[in-house]
Scaffold this active site. Structure first.
Site, PDB file in Angstrom:
ATOM      1  N   SER A 225      74.068 -75.130   9.881  1.00  0.00           N
ATOM      2  CA  SER A 225      74.685 -76.446   9.746  1.00  0.00           C
ATOM      3  C   SER A 225      74.609 -76.853   8.281  1.00  0.00           C
ATOM      4  CB  SER A 225      73.956 -77.468  10.620  1.00  0.00           C
ATOM      5  OG  SER A 225      74.503 -78.755  10.433  1.00  0.00           O
TER       6      SER A 225
ATOM      7  N   ASP B 264      98.524 -64.276  -0.094  1.00  0.00           N
ATOM      8  CA  ASP B 264      99.884 -64.565   0.379  1.00  0.00           C
ATOM      9  C   ASP B 264     100.810 -64.831  -0.806  1.00  0.00           C
ATOM     10  OD1 ASP B 264      98.898 -64.359   2.979  1.00  0.00           O
ATOM     11  OD2 ASP B 264      98.466 -66.512   3.083  1.00  0.00           O
TER      12      ASP B 264
ATOM     13  N   THR C  77      95.050 -55.020  -2.925  1.00  0.00           N
ATOM     14  CA  THR C  77      94.599 -56.027  -3.885  1.00  0.00           C
ATOM     15  C   THR C  77      93.089 -55.921  -4.050  1.00  0.00           C
ATOM     16  OG1 THR C  77      94.496 -57.691  -2.122  1.00  0.00           O
ATOM     17  CG2 THR C  77      96.525 -57.582  -3.424  1.00  0.00           C
ATOM     18  N   LEU C  78      92.629 -56.104  -5.298  1.00  0.00           N
ATOM     19  CA  LEU C  78      91.226 -55.880  -5.643  1.00  0.00           C
ATOM     20  C   LEU C  78      90.568 -57.122  -6.225  1.00  0.00           C
ATOM     21  CD1 LEU C  78      91.828 -52.446  -7.435  1.00  0.00           C
ATOM     22  CD2 LEU C  78      91.164 -52.799  -5.035  1.00  0.00           C
ATOM     23  N   GLY C  79      91.102 -58.299  -5.904  1.00  0.00           N
ATOM     24  CA  GLY C  79      90.527 -59.527  -6.429  1.00  0.00           C
ATOM     25  C   GLY C  79      90.648 -59.590  -7.941  1.00  0.00           C
TER      26      GLY C  79
ATOM     27  N   GLY D 155      92.379 -56.786 -10.018  1.00  0.00           N
ATOM     28  CA  GLY D 155      93.808 -56.515  -9.997  1.00  0.00           C
ATOM     29  C   GLY D 155      94.306 -55.923  -8.697  1.00  0.00           C
TER      30      GLY D 155
END
Length: 323
Positions: free
Chosen positions: A35, A256, A222-224, A227
Site C-alpha cells: 500500500s 506506441d 526497442t531497447l529503451g 535505442g
C-alpha cells in the site's frame, strides 16, 4: 498508405509515487501486500491502438482505428476524429465499459499496473475484410494487444487475404502460449517488441533469433535508452541510437509513439533506419508529457531534432513529408 491499427482502446489512470517500489516490495514479501500513497493522479485517453492512431494522425496520416469500446467512449472518439483518425469501424459494447489501464510510476520509472479489459473482450466482433472493402484496401494492419483470440483471428485474416501486417503483442504475451505466439507472428511483415517481450516471446515459442526471422520479415526491438535494433530476414541488422537523454515524467505511451513514427516513415517509403529514427523522435515527444496522447508534433521542432540527432541528410528526407 491505408493503415488500420487494431488493439486496445482504453482510459489511463496514471499515478506517481515519490518513492521506490523496490523498497516497498522488499518489506512486503512474502505476503505481497503493498500500500502506498500516490502523489498525483491524471486521467488520460489511452490504449495501444488508440495511442498509435493518435501518433499517426499527428504526423498527418488518417489511420483506421479498430477496437471495442463502451458507451463511455464518445468524448475520446470526438477527440480522435478531430485529429483525422477514422473511428467508424469501432465496435461499441452494450454491456461493458471501455477498457481501463491503472498504473503507478515510482521515482525510478518502475511501474505497478493493472488492466481491466471490459469491452476489449468483444474485439473478436471486428472483421478486416468489410473494412478493406469500404476504404478500398489495406496496405498495413498493425495488430496490437487486445483479446488474444481476436489478435489470432486478425493475423489469420491478414494471411488469408494478403494484407501486410505487423504483430505487436506487448502486454498480451503473458496470456499466450507458445503455439499461439507462433500462430500470431507467422507471416508478419514486422514484429515489434521491447527487449523483455522479445525474450519472453522466444522463450514461450522456443525460437532462436534465426528461427524468429524465418517467421517474420523484419524484427524491431526497442531497447529503451539504448535505442532500437532492427533485423531483417536477409541478415541485415541496424541499430538506431536515441539522440539525446529525455526528462521523462511518465514513460507510458513511449512505445506506441515509436510505432506511430516508424509506420509513418514506412508509409512515406523511407528506409528502415529512417523509420527507426523517426520512431525514436516521436517517442521522445510522448515521453516528455504525462499521458500517451498529450504530445503535439510540431514539424519545425521535429525536423530540428532530426537534424541534431541524425544529421542533415536525415532531416532532408523527413522534410519532404512534413507540412
Amino acid at each position: 498508405m491505408k493503415i488500420a491499427v487494431a488493439g486496445s482502446i482504453a482510459t489511463d489512470q496514471l499515478m506517481t509515487f515519490d518513492g521506490h517500489f523496490g523498497e516497498l516490495l522488499r518489506e512486503a514479501l512474502p505476503q505481497v501486500f503493498v500500500s502506498f500513497l500516490a502523489d498525483e493522479l491524471v486521467i488520460r485517453c489511452g490504449g495501444v491502438a488508440a495511442n498509435i492512431a493518435f501518433g499517426l494522425a499527428q504526423l498527418g496520416m488518417r489511420p483506421v482505428l479498430l477496437g471495442a469500446v463502451g458507451k463511455d467512449f464518445e468524448e475520446h472518439r470526438a477527440s480522435l476524429r478531430g485529429l483525422g483518425v477514422e473511428c467508424d469501424f469501432i465496435h461499441v459494447s452494450d454491456k461493458a465499459h471501455t477498457a481501463r489501464f491503472i498504473c503507478a510510476t515510482d521515482r525510478d520509472d518502475n511501474q505497478i499496473a493493472s488492466f481491466y479489459a471490459g469491452a476489449m473482450a468483444e474485439t473478436g466482433a471486428i472483421r478486416l475484410v468489410p473494412v478493406a472493402e469500404q476504404i478500398g484496401g489495406l496496405d498495413m494492419v498493425v495488430i496490437g494487444a487486445s483479446d488474444p483470440g481476436a489478435m489470432l483471428a486478425q493475423a489469420a485474416e491478414c494471411r488469408a487475404n494478403g494484407y501486410p501486417f505487423a504483430a505487436d503483442p506487448s502486454q498480451q504475451l503473458p496470456r499466450m502460449n507458445g503455439d499461439q505466439v507462433v500462430e500470431l507472428i507467422t507471416g508478419a511483415d514486422y514484429l515489434l517488441t521491447n527487449e523483455y517481450e522479445k525474450s519472453l516471446l522466444q522463450s514461450k515459442a522456443g525460437l532462436t533469433d534465426e528461427q524468429l526471422l524465418e517467421l517474420v520479415r523484419v524484427r524491431v526491438t526497442t531497447l529503451g535508452k539504448d535505442g532500437v535494433e532492427i533485423a531483417e530476414r536477409d541478415g541485415a541488422t541496424f541499430h538506431v541510437a536515441v539522440p539525446a537523454s529525455i526528462e521523462t515524467p511518465d514513460p507510458t505511451g513511449g512505445g506506441d509513439a515509436f510505432r506511430a513514427g516508424f509506420f509513418a516513415a514506412l508509409s512515406w517509403d523511407l528506409s528502415l533506419v529512417r523509420a527507426g529514427q523517426l520512431g525514436s523522435l516521436v517517442a521522445g515527444l510522448a515521453l516528455e508529457n504525462i499521458g500517451a496522447q498529450e504530445y503535439q508534433v510540431d514539424p519545425t521542432v521535429l525536423l530540428d531534432r532530426m537534424r541534431q540527432g541524425y544529421g542533415e541528410e536525415a532531416a532532408r528526407d523527413l522534410a519532404r513529408h512534413l507540412s
